[in-house]
Design a protein around this motif. Structure first.
Motif, PDB file in Angstrom:
ATOM      1  N   ALA A   1      15.119 -23.813  13.815  1.00 18.96           N
ATOM      2  CA  ALA A   1      14.643 -25.153  13.489  1.00 18.96           C
ATOM      3  C   ALA A   1      14.082 -25.230  12.068  1.00 18.96           C
ATOM      4  CB  ALA A   1      13.583 -25.593  14.494  1.00 18.96           C
ATOM      5  N   GLY A   2      14.291 -24.167  11.288  1.00 20.47           N
ATOM      6  CA  GLY A   2      13.959 -24.208   9.868  1.00 20.47           C
ATOM      7  C   GLY A   2      12.486 -24.351   9.565  1.00 20.47           C
ATOM      8  N   SER A   3      11.656 -23.566  10.206  1.00 17.84           N
ATOM      9  CA  SER A   3      10.239 -23.618   9.858  1.00 17.84           C
ATOM     10  C   SER A   3       9.806 -22.246   9.364  1.00 17.84           C
ATOM     11  CB  SER A   3       9.388 -24.016  11.064  1.00 17.84           C
ATOM     12  OG  SER A   3       9.278 -22.931  11.953  1.00 17.84           O
ATOM     13  N   ILE A   4       8.834 -22.235   8.481  1.00 21.90           N
ATOM     14  CA  ILE A   4       8.308 -20.975   7.968  1.00 21.90           C
ATOM     15  C   ILE A   4       6.784 -21.020   8.081  1.00 21.90           C
ATOM     16  CG2 ILE A   4       8.172 -19.420   5.975  1.00 21.90           C
ATOM     17  CD1 ILE A   4      10.652 -20.975   4.864  1.00 21.90           C
ATOM     18  N   ARG A   5       6.229 -20.089   8.823  1.00 19.53           N
ATOM     19  CA  ARG A   5       4.773 -19.995   8.877  1.00 19.53           C
ATOM     20  C   ARG A   5       4.361 -18.689   8.194  1.00 19.53           C
ATOM     21  NH1 ARG A   5       1.132 -21.363  14.071  1.00 19.53           N
ATOM     22  NH2 ARG A   5       1.596 -23.437  13.284  1.00 19.53           N
ATOM     23  N   ILE A   6       3.373 -18.805   7.297  1.00 22.14           N
ATOM     24  CA  ILE A   6       2.932 -17.637   6.546  1.00 22.14           C
ATOM     25  C   ILE A   6       1.657 -17.071   7.176  1.00 22.14           C
ATOM     26  CG2 ILE A   6       2.130 -16.820   4.284  1.00 22.14           C
ATOM     27  CD1 ILE A   6       3.778 -19.217   3.128  1.00 22.14           C
ATOM     28  N   TYR A   7       1.645 -15.768   7.385  1.00 23.81           N
ATOM     29  CA  TYR A   7       0.465 -15.108   7.934  1.00 23.81           C
ATOM     30  C   TYR A   7      -0.065 -14.105   6.906  1.00 23.81           C
ATOM     31  CZ  TYR A   7       2.176 -16.603  12.583  1.00 23.81           C
ATOM     32  OH  TYR A   7       2.610 -17.307  13.674  1.00 23.81           O
ATOM     33  N   SER A   8      -1.334 -14.197   6.580  1.00 25.06           N
ATOM     34  CA  SER A   8      -1.943 -13.182   5.722  1.00 25.06           C
ATOM     35  C   SER A   8      -2.268 -11.967   6.576  1.00 25.06           C
ATOM     36  CB  SER A   8      -3.232 -13.750   5.111  1.00 25.06           C
ATOM     37  OG  SER A   8      -4.109 -12.692   4.805  1.00 25.06           O
ATOM     38  N   THR A   9      -1.753 -10.814   6.183  1.00 22.10           N
ATOM     39  CA  THR A   9      -1.950  -9.600   6.979  1.00 22.10           C
ATOM     40  C   THR A   9      -3.432  -9.292   7.159  1.00 22.10           C
ATOM     41  OG1 THR A   9       0.065  -8.818   5.943  1.00 22.10           O
ATOM     42  CG2 THR A   9      -1.164  -7.206   7.224  1.00 22.10           C
ATOM     43  N   ALA A  10      -4.201  -9.487   6.098  1.00 15.96           N
ATOM     44  CA  ALA A  10      -5.612  -9.130   6.153  1.00 15.96           C
ATOM     45  C   ALA A  10      -6.401 -10.049   7.078  1.00 15.96           C
ATOM     46  CB  ALA A  10      -6.202  -9.162   4.750  1.00 15.96           C
ATOM     47  N   LYS A  11      -5.993 -11.325   7.084  1.00 14.68           N
ATOM     48  CA  LYS A  11      -6.771 -12.307   7.842  1.00 14.68           C
ATOM     49  C   LYS A  11      -6.499 -12.297   9.347  1.00 14.68           C
ATOM     50  CE  LYS A  11      -7.095 -16.687   6.564  1.00 14.68           C
ATOM     51  NZ  LYS A  11      -6.650 -17.919   5.856  1.00 14.68           N
ATOM     52  N   ARG A  12      -5.348 -11.735   9.722  1.00 16.78           N
ATOM     53  CA  ARG A  12      -4.930 -11.873  11.120  1.00 16.78           C
ATOM     54  C   ARG A  12      -5.145 -10.597  11.912  1.00 16.78           C
ATOM     55  NH1 ARG A  12      -3.011 -17.263  12.217  1.00 16.78           N
ATOM     56  NH2 ARG A  12      -2.503 -18.126  10.174  1.00 16.78           N
ATOM     57  N   ASP A  13      -5.756 -10.756  13.073  1.00 15.68           N
ATOM     58  CA  ASP A  13      -5.916  -9.621  13.971  1.00 15.68           C
ATOM     59  C   ASP A  13      -4.665  -9.532  14.850  1.00 15.68           C
ATOM     60  OD1 ASP A  13      -7.118  -7.599  15.601  1.00 15.68           O
ATOM     61  OD2 ASP A  13      -7.401  -9.181  17.109  1.00 15.68           O
ATOM     62  N   PRO A  14      -3.942  -8.407  14.777  1.00 23.78           N
ATOM     63  CA  PRO A  14      -2.657  -8.316  15.480  1.00 23.78           C
ATOM     64  C   PRO A  14      -2.743  -8.685  16.964  1.00 23.78           C
ATOM     65  CG  PRO A  14      -2.961  -6.415  14.072  1.00 23.78           C
ATOM     66  CD  PRO A  14      -4.249  -7.194  14.026  1.00 23.78           C
ATOM     67  N   GLU A  15      -3.734  -8.147  17.657  1.00 24.21           N
ATOM     68  CA  GLU A  15      -3.774  -8.404  19.097  1.00 24.21           C
ATOM     69  C   GLU A  15      -4.066  -9.874  19.386  1.00 24.21           C
ATOM     70  OE1 GLU A  15      -5.349  -5.103  21.215  1.00 24.21           O
ATOM     71  OE2 GLU A  15      -5.402  -6.220  23.082  1.00 24.21           O
ATOM     72  N   LYS A  16      -4.827 -10.494  18.486  1.00 21.43           N
ATOM     73  CA  LYS A  16      -5.131 -11.910  18.673  1.00 21.43           C
ATOM     74  C   LYS A  16      -3.866 -12.772  18.508  1.00 21.43           C
ATOM     75  CE  LYS A  16      -8.705 -15.056  17.283  1.00 21.43           C
ATOM     76  NZ  LYS A  16      -9.608 -15.385  16.191  1.00 21.43           N
ATOM     77  N   ILE A  17      -3.056 -12.420  17.497  1.00 21.94           N
ATOM     78  CA  ILE A  17      -1.810 -13.190  17.315  1.00 21.94           C
ATOM     79  C   ILE A  17      -0.909 -13.023  18.532  1.00 21.94           C
ATOM     80  CG2 ILE A  17       0.195 -13.593  15.853  1.00 21.94           C
ATOM     81  CD1 ILE A  17      -1.120 -12.144  13.627  1.00 21.94           C
ATOM     82  N   ILE A  18      -0.782 -11.760  18.958  1.00 26.06           N
ATOM     83  CA  ILE A  18       0.091 -11.496  20.112  1.00 26.06           C
ATOM     84  C   ILE A  18      -0.403 -12.277  21.319  1.00 26.06           C
ATOM     85  CG2 ILE A  18       0.787  -9.706  21.755  1.00 26.06           C
ATOM     86  CD1 ILE A  18       0.951  -7.772  19.362  1.00 26.06           C
ATOM     87  N   THR A  19      -1.714 -12.263  21.522  1.00 29.21           N
ATOM     88  CA  THR A  19      -2.283 -12.988  22.659  1.00 29.21           C
ATOM     89  C   THR A  19      -1.988 -14.481  22.561  1.00 29.21           C
ATOM     90  OG1 THR A  19      -4.034 -11.346  22.785  1.00 29.21           O
ATOM     91  CG2 THR A  19      -4.411 -13.401  23.959  1.00 29.21           C
ATOM     92  N   GLU A  20      -2.079 -15.016  21.346  1.00 22.61           N
ATOM     93  CA  GLU A  20      -1.779 -16.448  21.196  1.00 22.61           C
ATOM     94  C   GLU A  20      -0.340 -16.768  21.580  1.00 22.61           C
ATOM     95  OE1 GLU A  20      -2.896 -17.658  17.219  1.00 22.61           O
ATOM     96  OE2 GLU A  20      -5.015 -17.300  17.668  1.00 22.61           O
TER      97      GLU A  20
END
Lengths: 582, 344
Positions: free
Chosen positions: B238-257
């Motif tokens: 669907a042509g979307s790009i979301r940018i994630y800052s590696t430093a700002k994001r907690d991996p387990e939190k993203i996965i949980t979301e």
């Protein structure tokens, strides 16, 4: 050509992978499919690997293509299938010790076959409720695996639409509707289509066992016409095998003091219904036949506004009665006033037989073995009460009886044949076909036609047009000056045809279950179109083999009926009333 | 003037809902299908998080979208059209009514809030239009032969109808819309050539980060996660790009979301998704997580789900682990075990 696990078999257009694998001799498990319904493919237990496909495919919903290469037991298949099974196990709180499905349970079978523990994952539905419908059917939500067969049975098959799916995702639950314009008719088609016994009959075998232990009680079993052609299946016998003798033997071995064949009572029902039909028809044709009804009954009928409503409906199916009482109370006058065979049977046991045996009716416990869940509801209707209390005290389904036999290690297939107890052991061919669709009607028509015919006129005993598993069947029978227009419906989902064409018929049989009682909600699982056909054919074979094929040829029946009339018991034992239900 | 069908075929239009199915092929199937009636449905349910281009198009080019639907209705001799809209787009109602004008055989239908994510799946959308549960249907039959009320039905995305209108007037320029959001400054919907790479798009929009990052392409729930070295490819789906800052994001939190999104949105029809998303959440919440079970549940979603959305549910987590976490040398012990189990 197809290749399944390396084995080449012929390609057949339109076949699904599941059937092709079966043809090739490979077993694929499955929980949510049933031949009565279109494929839902929601359990995902039947997944297979197909060469060239990215993901696994559900074998129930995937049609084969020429040249397809299929594998049913690869590591990928095992991993998915076993995990899906483990998750399904965790939706189903095991109540094995008291579960009537214990000996047939597919979940236990698959757990054994694939060496999967049933409790790897924590049960997640422990707090779900049980929904009970009268005393007949229940849904234990803590055992439901979300296959939705019960909803298909209630909506697509029976068109009652009482069961609904509420909630989304893991919260979904099969619930009774809140719509007050709909109600359960207790047909039990939900139960006979449930793969895990979450939807099932409300069991009464525990109570029956207690009664049998009570030495003061005389516990009498009576078994329905259709049980003899279905219960054998539970013991590995072929579909439609007639096991009347073994059934009697099994019941006696279980500890029932006396065993009666409801076929005797079915002859009574046929005679009572035929009398009423002849009366109603007579009023229509204004022909002068001597009234076959007892004088008192005839008088009462006329006083009640001379209930001559036509067409007359059979009322041997309690789910059909509930349907009329709830959905179409305006048609209550069309229902025959006759009670059903099980209630006739119980009533006669507690009056005629009790007197003859010199037993206090209060000591007698009548237990019906029925193909049906709504018979539990019927037995409990207050209108049924006679002098000795309820004619029938408990109703067990075919499945409950099979469970009791298995629990007591009684293998029906290996039993010697027993003989049902006299004086109710004899029955005609008319009674035998009561369990088949069209049978109640054909039985009464044989008797009515015999009464209405001119002297010397030959009547046709084989009313083939109303036989078989077609949902809507009709026949026209010419007797003397009278034309009888008959309609037989099986499967309440087909009832709309009747409601739109009432004025075309004189006599209508409705059986709420597909195929009639042989496809009843209390019958062995699976019950499929093919199995219904075999049970149906078996009943007609019994009829064919009988010398006497008209109910009123059963002399014992006439004797009992006369006795009831003389004792002034005919009204309460043989007839009933129906009422509007909200 | 050339036949519209030939023009669409020549332009190589593909569906912009995410599946990239050939528009001409779909139209031909509906054209050839027999039925008492035919329907055209414009899917504007836009339930995938991180995608907002359908809303942007409807806001700015409602006339084009309706024109595209009218072209389809005429070409297919279809009887009725439905504009099937996200529940939150009610404010567009007047604009759409104006665009539809006298063509009252096109009806505006707002997807009920309860229909959720699955109400956007094409057959789920048909069920919702028919007043049934928002659940995907068994395929085949596919909507072009057996769709709305069992009749042949064309379902295309908003952008596809917009493209059709451009093709008709000869203004189609092989471009498409991209939604950009996440850890960047210039959130928004942009139009670029369909061949543009992710890197080019981020640079042109001045969104290319100067910090360690990764992106999720094609939807913020079911889209694929790519690391910063994998961006020389077009943005898919669907042509979307979301940018994630590696430093700002907690991996387990993203996965949980991600997992919780599918746990919430699962329609409940099939075992792998209904039970699987529940068990995935259970593993993540556990103090002693069974990562092998976690890996099996993810694989099973892909392998045995009923519908495409179920099969796509593990994509984000699996690609995140493969493309990002596997390359991270500073993972906690807990995450290392998870990565190891999933990579096995």
């Amino acid at each position: 050509m197809l290749k399944i696990n390396g084995k080449e078999i012929e390609f057949i257009t339109g076949e699904n992978v599941w059937h092709a694998a079966k043809r090739a001799g490979f077993f694929i498990p499955g929980l949510c499919s049933h031949p009565d319904f279109s494929v839902k493919a929601n359990c995902r237990v039947c997944v297979v690997e197909i060469e060239g496909r990215k993901n696994l495919a559900a074998s129930c919903s995937t049609e084969t293509q020429d040249g397809m290469v299929i594998m049913t037991e690869t590591e990928r298949v095992q991993r998915s299938r076993n995990l899906n099974l483990e998750m399904i196990f965790a939706e189903h709180v095991e109540r094995c010790p008291t579960c009537v499905w214990r000996f047939n349970c597919k979940l236990l079978e698959y757990a054994g076959r694939y060496k999967i523990r049933i409790n790897t994952l924590k049960d997640r539905k422990s707090n779900r409720p049980v929904y009970r419908f009268a005393n007949a059917v229940e849904i234990d939500s803590s055992q439901c695996i979300d296959c939705r067969n019960c909803v298909d049975a209630c909506s697509k098959l029976q068109k009652i639409n009482y069961l609904e799916i509420k909630g989304k995702g893991r919260h979904q639950e099969v619930c009774p509707t809140e719509d007050k314009a709909k109600d359960c008719i207790y047909c039990g088609q939900c139960a006979v289509h449930c793969p895990v016994s979450a939807t099932q009959e409300q069991t009464h075998w525990e109570e029956v066992e207690m009664e049998m232990k009570n030495e003061k009680k005389i516990v009498v079993a009576q078994f329905a016409p259709s049980i003899r052609v279905s219960i054998g299946e539970e013991f590995g016998l072929p579909y439609g095998e007639v096991v009347t003798g073994q059934l009697v033997g099994g019941l006696k071995q279980l500890g029932f003091d006396y065993v009666f064949d409801v076929n005797f009572a079915a002859d009574i029902t046929a005679v009572v219904e035929a009398e009423e039909l002849a009366e109603r028809i007579k009023d229509r044709t204004t022909q002068s036949h001597p009234s076959p009804l007892p004088a008192q009954r005839d008088h009462e009928r006329k006083q009640n506004g001379g209930n001559n409503a036509l067409p007359m409906f059979t009322a041997s199916c309690p789910a059909w009665i509930k349907y009329v009482e709830f959905y179409r109370p305006d048609l209550i006058p069309n229902l025959t006033a006759s009670r059903s065979p099980q209630v006739h049977g119980g009533g006669i046991v507690k009056t005629y037989w009790a007197k003859k045996m010199n037993i206090d009716p209060k000591r007698i416990v009548v237990v019906s073995i029925m193909p049906c869940t709504s018979k539990k509801f019927e037995a409990d209707r207050p209108e049924m009460v006679i002098i000795g209390g309820f004619p029938v005290d408990y109703v067990l389904t075919t499945r409950e009886l099979a469970f009791m036999l298995k629990k007591n290690r009684i293998d029906l297939a290996k039993l010697k044949a027993g003989q049902a107890d006299s004086p109710f052991g004899e029955h005609t061919g008319a009674a035998a076909i009561y369990g088949a669709s069209g049978g109640v009607m054909e039985s009464a028509l044989r008797t009515a036609a015999d009464w209405l015919k001119k002297k010397g006129e030959k009547i046709n005993l084989e009313i083939k047009a109303v036989r078989g598993l077609e949902g809507v069947k009709e026949a026209e029978i010419a007797v003397s000056q009278t034309r009888l227009r008959a309609l037989a419906i099986n499967g309440i989902g087909n009832v709309d045809y009747l409601l739109a064409n009432m004025d075309k018929y004189d006599y209508v049989e409705v059986m709420a279950c597909p195929g009639g009682c042989i496809g009843g909600g209390g019958q062995p699982i699976p019950t499929t179109p093919e199995i219904r056909r075999k049970r149906d054919e078996a009943l007609h074979e019994i009829d064919k083999g009988k010398k006497k094929r008209m109910a009123h040829e059963n002399e014992e029946v006439l004797k009992v009926k006369r006795w009831l009339e003389e004792e002034g018991l005919a009204e309460e034992v043989l007839y009933t009333k129906h009422k509007k239900r909200k | 003037m050339k036949n519209i069908f030939q023009k669409i075929e020549q332009a190589n239009l593909v569906g912009r809902g995410g599946a990239n199915f050939s528009t001409a092929a779909k139209w031909e199937m509906v054209k050839n299908a027999k039925g008492e009636k035919k329907y055209v449905v414009c899917n504007a349910s836009e339930g995938e998080p991180g995608v907002r281009k359908d809303r942007y198009i409807l806001e700015n080019h409602a006339g084009r979208v309706v024109d595209g639907m009218l072209v389809a209705l005429e070409y297919l001799w279809a009887d009725e059209g439905y504009l099937y809209l996200n529940h939150d787009y009610q404010d567009l109602r007047r604009k759409l009514d104006e665009a539809i004008g006298e063509h009252d055989f096109i009806k505006v239908f707002f997807k009920p809030e309860s229909a959720g994510y699955i109400g956007g799946e094409e057959s789920g959308c048909l069920n919702v239009l028919e007043g049934k549960r928002a659940e995907p249907r068994l395929k085949p039959p596919f909507p072009p032969t057996c769709g709305l009320w069992g009749q042949p039905t064309l379902i295309n995305n908003v952008e596809t109808f917009y493209d059709v209108s451009l093709v008709k007037s000869g203004e189609y320029k092989y471009s498409r819309f991209y939604t950009i959001d996440g850890d960047c400054v210039w959130h928004g919907v942009y139009e670029y050539p369909e061949t543009a790479t992710i890197e080019e798009i981020l640079k042109k929009t001045k969104n290319y980060p100067d910090f360690p990052f990764f992106v999720q392409v094609g939807g913020a729930a079911s889209g694929t996660v790519l690391n910063s070295k994998q961006l020389k490819q077009p943005a898919i789906g669907a042509g979307s790009i979301r940018i994630y800052s590696t430093a700002k994001r907690d991996p387990e939190k993203i996965i949980t979301e991600w997992i919780e999104f599918f746990y919430r949105e699962s329609c409940g029809q099939c075992t792998p998704c209904r039970e699987g998303t529940y068990r995935l959440k259970e593993v993540l919440e556990s103090g002693e997580p069974d990562w092998k079970l976690f890996a099996d549940l993810l694989g099973n979603l892909k392998e045995s789900s009923f519908c495409g959305l179920g099969a796509a549910a593990p994509v984000a987590v699996m690609s995140y682990i493969e493309n990002v976490l596997s390359k991270d040398k500073n993972l906690s012990e807990r995450l290392k075990e998870m990565v190891k189990a999933v990579n096995n």
